[in-house]
Design a protein around this motif. Structure first.
Motif, PDB file in Angstrom:
ATOM      1  N   GLU A 206       0.830  -1.201   0.000  1.00  0.00           N
ATOM      2  CA  GLU A 206       0.000   0.000   0.000  1.00  0.00           C
ATOM      3  C   GLU A 206       0.869   1.257   0.000  1.00  0.00           C
ATOM      4  OE1 GLU A 206      -3.619   1.797  -0.387  1.00  0.00           O
ATOM      5  OE2 GLU A 206      -3.455  -0.360   0.000  1.00  0.00           O
ATOM      6  N   ALA A 207       1.944   1.227   0.774  1.00  0.00           N
ATOM      7  CA  ALA A 207       2.839   2.390   0.844  1.00  0.00           C
ATOM      8  C   ALA A 207       3.449   2.691  -0.517  1.00  0.00           C
ATOM      9  CB  ALA A 207       3.934   2.153   1.872  1.00  0.00           C
ATOM     10  N   SER A 208       3.805   1.654  -1.264  1.00  0.00           N
ATOM     11  CA  SER A 208       4.395   1.862  -2.595  1.00  0.00           C
ATOM     12  C   SER A 208       3.405   2.546  -3.523  1.00  0.00           C
ATOM     13  CB  SER A 208       4.834   0.522  -3.193  1.00  0.00           C
ATOM     14  OG  SER A 208       5.824  -0.096  -2.419  1.00  0.00           O
ATOM     15  N   THR A 387       8.298  -1.113   2.986  1.00  0.00           N
ATOM     16  CA  THR A 387       6.930  -0.605   3.108  1.00  0.00           C
ATOM     17  C   THR A 387       6.287  -0.811   4.469  1.00  0.00           C
ATOM     18  OG1 THR A 387       5.994  -2.680   2.268  1.00  0.00           O
ATOM     19  CG2 THR A 387       6.560  -0.975   0.645  1.00  0.00           C
ATOM     20  N   GLN A 388       6.651  -1.855   5.194  1.00  0.00           N
ATOM     21  CA  GLN A 388       5.930  -2.189   6.427  1.00  0.00           C
ATOM     22  C   GLN A 388       6.474  -1.414   7.627  1.00  0.00           C
ATOM     23  OE1 GLN A 388       6.099  -6.549   6.341  1.00  0.00           O
ATOM     24  NE2 GLN A 388       3.950  -6.583   5.734  1.00  0.00           N
ATOM     25  N   HIS A 389       6.515  -0.096   7.461  1.00  0.00           N
ATOM     26  CA  HIS A 389       7.018   0.820   8.491  1.00  0.00           C
ATOM     27  C   HIS A 389       6.073   2.013   8.590  1.00  0.00           C
ATOM     28  CE1 HIS A 389      11.076  -1.046   8.780  1.00  0.00           C
ATOM     29  NE2 HIS A 389      10.878  -1.321   7.504  1.00  0.00           N
ATOM     30  N   GLU A 390       6.146   2.713   9.680  1.00  0.00           N
ATOM     31  CA  GLU A 390       5.381   3.953   9.821  1.00  0.00           C
ATOM     32  C   GLU A 390       5.701   4.917   8.690  1.00  0.00           C
ATOM     33  OE1 GLU A 390       3.593   7.495  10.528  1.00  0.00           O
ATOM     34  OE2 GLU A 390       3.015   5.527  11.280  1.00  0.00           O
ATOM     35  N   HIS A 391       6.966   5.015   8.323  1.00  0.00           N
ATOM     36  CA  HIS A 391       7.398   5.986   7.312  1.00  0.00           C
ATOM     37  C   HIS A 391       7.619   5.328   5.950  1.00  0.00           C
ATOM     38  CE1 HIS A 391      10.829   4.296   9.533  1.00  0.00           C
ATOM     39  NE2 HIS A 391      11.466   4.329   8.381  1.00  0.00           N
ATOM     40  N   GLN A 754       0.713   6.864   7.396  1.00  0.00           N
ATOM     41  CA  GLN A 754       0.892   7.242   5.999  1.00  0.00           C
ATOM     42  C   GLN A 754       0.176   6.295   5.040  1.00  0.00           C
ATOM     43  OE1 GLN A 754       5.121   7.424   5.296  1.00  0.00           O
ATOM     44  NE2 GLN A 754       5.375   9.291   6.507  1.00  0.00           N
ATOM     45  N   SER A 755       0.146   4.993   5.375  1.00  0.00           N
ATOM     46  CA  SER A 755      -0.393   4.005   4.438  1.00  0.00           C
ATOM     47  C   SER A 755      -1.463   3.105   5.047  1.00  0.00           C
ATOM     48  CB  SER A 755       0.746   3.103   3.936  1.00  0.00           C
ATOM     49  OG  SER A 755       1.253   2.308   4.997  1.00  0.00           O
ATOM     50  N   ASP A 756      -1.654   3.165   6.358  1.00  0.00           N
ATOM     51  CA  ASP A 756      -2.564   2.265   7.080  1.00  0.00           C
ATOM     52  C   ASP A 756      -2.069   0.819   7.066  1.00  0.00           C
ATOM     53  OD1 ASP A 756      -4.415   4.297   7.768  1.00  0.00           O
ATOM     54  OD2 ASP A 756      -5.319   4.165   5.788  1.00  0.00           O
ATOM     55  N   GLN A 757      -0.819   0.583   6.684  1.00  0.00           N
ATOM     56  CA  GLN A 757      -0.251  -0.758   6.732  1.00  0.00           C
ATOM     57  C   GLN A 757       0.188  -1.105   8.144  1.00  0.00           C
ATOM     58  OE1 GLN A 757       2.292  -0.581   2.680  1.00  0.00           O
ATOM     59  NE2 GLN A 757       2.686  -2.376   3.951  1.00  0.00           N
ATOM     60  N   PRO A 758      -0.050  -2.343   8.596  1.00  0.00           N
ATOM     61  CA  PRO A 758       0.544  -2.781   9.862  1.00  0.00           C
ATOM     62  C   PRO A 758       2.061  -2.701   9.781  1.00  0.00           C
ATOM     63  CG  PRO A 758      -1.134  -4.332   9.106  1.00  0.00           C
ATOM     64  CD  PRO A 758      -0.883  -3.388   7.967  1.00  0.00           C
ATOM     65  N   ILE A 759       2.690  -2.240  10.856  1.00  0.00           N
ATOM     66  CA  ILE A 759       4.146  -2.024  10.825  1.00  0.00           C
ATOM     67  C   ILE A 759       4.874  -3.293  11.263  1.00  0.00           C
ATOM     68  CG2 ILE A 759       4.039   0.478  11.005  1.00  0.00           C
ATOM     69  CD1 ILE A 759       4.561   0.208  14.005  1.00  0.00           C
ATOM     70  N   MET A 760       4.678  -4.354  10.505  1.00  0.00           N
ATOM     71  CA  MET A 760       5.221  -5.657  10.886  1.00  0.00           C
ATOM     72  C   MET A 760       6.734  -5.753  10.749  1.00  0.00           C
ATOM     73  SD  MET A 760       2.356  -8.287   9.438  1.00  0.00           S
ATOM     74  CE  MET A 760       0.635  -8.190   9.949  1.00  0.00           C
ATOM     75  N   LYS A 761       7.362  -4.766  10.111  1.00  0.00           N
ATOM     76  CA  LYS A 761       8.815  -4.752  10.004  1.00  0.00           C
ATOM     77  C   LYS A 761       9.446  -3.790  11.012  1.00  0.00           C
ATOM     78  CE  LYS A 761       9.758  -7.354   6.260  1.00  0.00           C
ATOM     79  NZ  LYS A 761       8.520  -8.099   6.206  1.00  0.00           N
ATOM     80  N   ASN A 762       8.669  -3.324  11.968  1.00  0.00           N
ATOM     81  CA  ASN A 762       9.232  -2.327  12.885  1.00  0.00           C
ATOM     82  C   ASN A 762       8.551  -2.420  14.245  1.00  0.00           C
ATOM     83  OD1 ASN A 762      10.491  -0.010  13.983  1.00  0.00           O
ATOM     84  ND2 ASN A 762      10.630   0.896  11.952  1.00  0.00           N
ATOM     85  N   LEU A 763       8.729  -3.568  14.917  1.00  0.00           N
ATOM     86  CA  LEU A 763       8.115  -3.807  16.214  1.00  0.00           C
ATOM     87  C   LEU A 763       9.127  -3.552  17.322  1.00  0.00           C
ATOM     88  CD1 LEU A 763       6.264  -7.145  15.378  1.00  0.00           C
ATOM     89  CD2 LEU A 763       5.340  -4.820  15.302  1.00  0.00           C
TER      90      LEU A 763
END
Length: 771
Positions: A206-208, A387-391, A754-763
């Protein structure tokens, strides 16, 4: 409720295909990617699945022009020269997994309660084989029981008709759904009256899409395989190539052989970032001769990619002070806006802060910048590590910023190239699966299809789960995938699904989403992509769109696993006819001949004009990309630089940043075994990769058992216990472990603003020795 099922505590179930008492092993992997290791792995897997005859026949049809079927795995494009062995280890496994001779029918469900099945592992659920007939959940016996197709459709139709508001339904899809079924599915949802169309992109790219749309006016990459073959430099960021897009290895090997520079940027130096042997290169297989697949490997901290990219841009701008050729000044002046603001931001960023945030030495950042400046044509490719980050949106826009500096857009061998995961996830979005549809798309859909589609935006994946929990989504239809395991915050997601009045799963195999269900539940088994789709007008083909916008046909070649299976278009039409008795849509005619669906799609979708003829051309056709032609559908009419501040992503004292990743013997939520060959792991999935110094600091040794606790943005905590610590080459302060097991650590509210994606790469996690 569906019974006293545990939220997240599966045991090992009845597996006979693996040794439950096998001891975990770890030995760092030092061999080439692919090559004989892949060949051996495939041979063992196909023998285990008893596919020694059908498997090889299917392999010769996979990704093959002229009567072949598209690999149901990744979305990497097919070879442009019609290579007959354009295949990979994981693609073969995916096909063999679908073609298994094992079956799951009424007798199986009569023998097992849902409570029992809920305790089985992910592997053991899917390993039971192909679903053979529609089933409905019986709460009195806690079992699934047979139901006719007509009764199933009527059940869904009644449930939808009983809703007070169409927005109390949500229609999810994974990336395996073909374009024709995708178009019908979104038409069903919008004719019913909702834009609640969550999909797997909401959790992945989604971020992309949002970043590329904002910067270039398109939600897709602009390059194709011809560009990959012409690039002087390739930057591969946040991608585990050998596992997630294995056929990319061919492009990397060919790039190295012609002298192109290859830079891998990833916290973990994966096997594909070292060297590879391509299995269809018979000479190299015979001589065991591996080819390097990298020029430079950089290991930023998790989430440090944006700072690293800003550093490369800063170095390029510093080079331009003495070398006017370092920038493409003409391109910047004619085709972009915002350059001066971006230049000022780069100049203001201190090297000290860039190095602190990225955890990459300035000297190494300058090496990457030197490669970039020396290359006339560069491609930057990325995946979920970005992509799986807040930013995530800001980071993808930083990728575009860097490309714009040297005019790496709109010419051969240059541009942005996101690596899509599932085989048709990009086609799903192109063909209408979007909870935020444009007005132009809705206007054309209304005009062509004679419906009045809703205009308000719908719910994405995270917000659908929250709406289930709140009681605002009562009917959930899931077209493929394993939603319960793919989603974040597993315990929360399970509870939300169980609050639904009805959950409908359209699937090929048994999985967790069948045992975590609503008060009423349906399992509707569908054809796989390898199987022949017989309809009234004959055998049907479906189309897919790869990650580089090529659309081509896929034609199954195998007899269906059961005579009771329906195609996905037929299932969608059956639901639609039951739910929309006065529909103006010719649902039955569409099912009888998919050409009729494509004729309608050609009138609705930009780039699909003359669809039926063009999709039958050799290799299909490529959807026009305006940005590739330097036509930017942005507010300014130009490519737009962004000027986001660098986020502070350094972990707090005492905590680590954890990223969820896939093992090699896994595809999305499907687990083929407990091994991860390219990381040297055998017989273990409940693990965490840690920097050796971080382990010593905590008094940990290899295989010590640890508890991992995440700290959510709202302060709440989630834990898993007795995972095993593995020392690994990963920057200090970082850790990694496997999804879907560790999805439980990602709070439902921890998604990118920014994207509403879960931040699964940044826990943010703490790791302590288990009691």
């Amino acid at each position: 409720m569906s019974g006293p099922h545990d939220d997240f505590a599966p045991d090992e179930g009845p597996s006979r295909d693996r040794d439950q008492n096998a001891q975990p092993k770890f030995s760092p992997y030092h061999h080439p990617a692919a090559g004989w290791g892949a060949a051996k792995s495939v041979t063992k897997f196909m023998a285990r699945e008893r596919e020694a005859i059908d498997g090889p026949r299917a392999i010769l049809k996979m990704n093959h022009e002229g009567g072949g079927f598209d690999c149901p795995g990744c979305a990497w494009p097919d070879d442009l020269k019609g290579l007959r062995l354009d295949i990979c280890e994981n693609g073969i496994k995916h096909v063999a997994w679908e073609m298994t001779h094992k079956r799951v029918g009424a007798e199986f469900f009569a023998a097992h309660t849902v409570t029992e099945l809920s305790k089985w592992s992910e592997f053991d659920l899917e390993n039971q084989g192909r679903l053979t007939e529609p089933m409905t959940y019986d709460p009195a016996t806690d079992r699934y029981v047979p139901i006719s197709w007509q009764e199933a459709f009527e059940l869904v139709g009644r449930a939808l008709a009983e809703l007070d508001d169409p927005n109390q339904a949500s229609f999810y899809t994974s990336g395996r759904l073909g374009n024709e079924a995708t178009f019908l599915y979104q038409l069903l949802a919008r004719e019913f009256g909702t834009n609640n169309l969550p999909d797997c992109s909401n959790m992945c790219h989604e971020a992309s899409g949002r970043a590329l749309q904002a910067a270039l006016g398109t939600g897709k990459g602009t390059v194709d395989l011809v560009d990959w073959a012409a690039a002087d430099a390739l930057f591969i960021i946040g991608v585990n190539v050998a596992s997630n897009a294995p056929r990319m290895l061919t492009s990397l090997v060919e790039a190295h052989k012609r002298g192109a520079q290859i830079v891998h940027i990833n916290p973990l130096v994966e096997a594909a970032a070292r060297r590879a042997i391509i299995p269809h290169d018979f000479l190299e297989m015979a001589t065991f001769r591996a080819t390097p697949t990298s020029t430079l490997n950089l290991q930023p901290r998790i989430g440090g990619d944006m700072a690293l990219l800003r550093g490369i841009a800063k170095a390029v701008l510093e080079e331009a002070r003495t070398d006017p050729m370092a920038l493409d000044a003409e391109f910047i002046a004619r085709h972009t806006v915002g350059f001066e603001e971006y230049r000022a931001m780069c100049e203001a960023a201190s090297w000290t802060e860039i190095e602190r945030q990225s955890e990459v030495a300035v000297a190494d950042i300058r090496k990457a910048a030197r490669i970039y400046c020396d290359a006339d044509r560069s491609i930057i490719s990325w995946c979920l590590g970005i992509t799986q980050h807040e930013h995530g949106v800001d980071t993808v826009r930083e990728i575009v910023n860097l490309l714009l500096l040297r005019g790496n857009l709109g010419r051969e061998g240059a541009g942005p190239s996101p690596v899509r995961g599932h085989s048709n996830v990009q086609g799903n979005r192109t063909c209408g699966i979007d909870h935020r549809p444009t007005e132009a798309f809705l206007d054309r859909l209304a005009q062509v299809c004679g419906i009045d589609p809703p205009r308000e935006h719908g719910l994405d994946t995270v917000h659908t789960i929250e709406a289930m929990q709140a009681g605002n989504v009562k009917v959930f239809v899931c077209m493929g995938g394993n939603f319960a395991m793919a989603a974040p915050d597993s315990t929360y997601t399970y509870a939300a699904l169980r609050k639904c009045e009805l959950t409908v799963q359209v699937s090929t195999k048994l999985n967790r989403s069948h045992v975590v269900h609503g008060r009423r539940a349906l399992i509707l088994p569908c054809l796989g992509r390898t199987e022949k789709d017989h309809q009234l007008s004959g055998i049907q083909a479906t189309s897919v769109e790869d990650s580089m916008s090529m659309v081509h046909l896929s034609l199954g070649m195998k007899r269906p696993a059961s005579p009771h299976l329906l195609s996905e278009p037929a299932i969608i039409a059956g639901i639609a006819q039951a739910a929309l008795p006065n529909s103006p849509t010719p649902w039955q005619a569409y099912v009888e001949d998919y050409d009729r669906i494509r004729n309608t799609m050609a009138k609705v979708l930009d780039g699909f004009e003359d669809f039926n003829r063009r999709v039958r051309l050799p290799l299909g056709f490529r959807i026009r990309q305006p940005a590739r032609e330097l036509v930017f559908l942005t507010p300014s009419g130009r490519a737009e630089f962004s000027t986001a501040e660098l986020p502070d992503i350094a972990p707090a004292a005492g905590t680590l940043t954890l990223a969820t990743v896939r093992s090699h013997d896994q595809w999305n939520t499907t687990i083929y075994s407990d091994n991860d060959r390219y990381r040297g792991i055998e017989n273990l999935r409940t693990l965490v990769f840690m920097n050796p110094d971080d382990m010593r600091e905590r008094g940990l040794s290899e295989f010590d058992k640890v508890d991992i606790t995440s700290v959510a943005n709202d302060g709440s905590r989630r834990s898993v216990q007795k995972y095993q610590a593995i020392p690994y080459d990963i920057p200090r302060g970082n850790a990694a472990g496997y999804m879907p097991e560790l999805n439980v650590l990602c709070a439902i509210g921890d998604y990118s603003t920014q994207s509403d994606q879960p931040i699964m790469k940044n826990l943010e996690v703490t790791i302590e020795r288990s009691a």
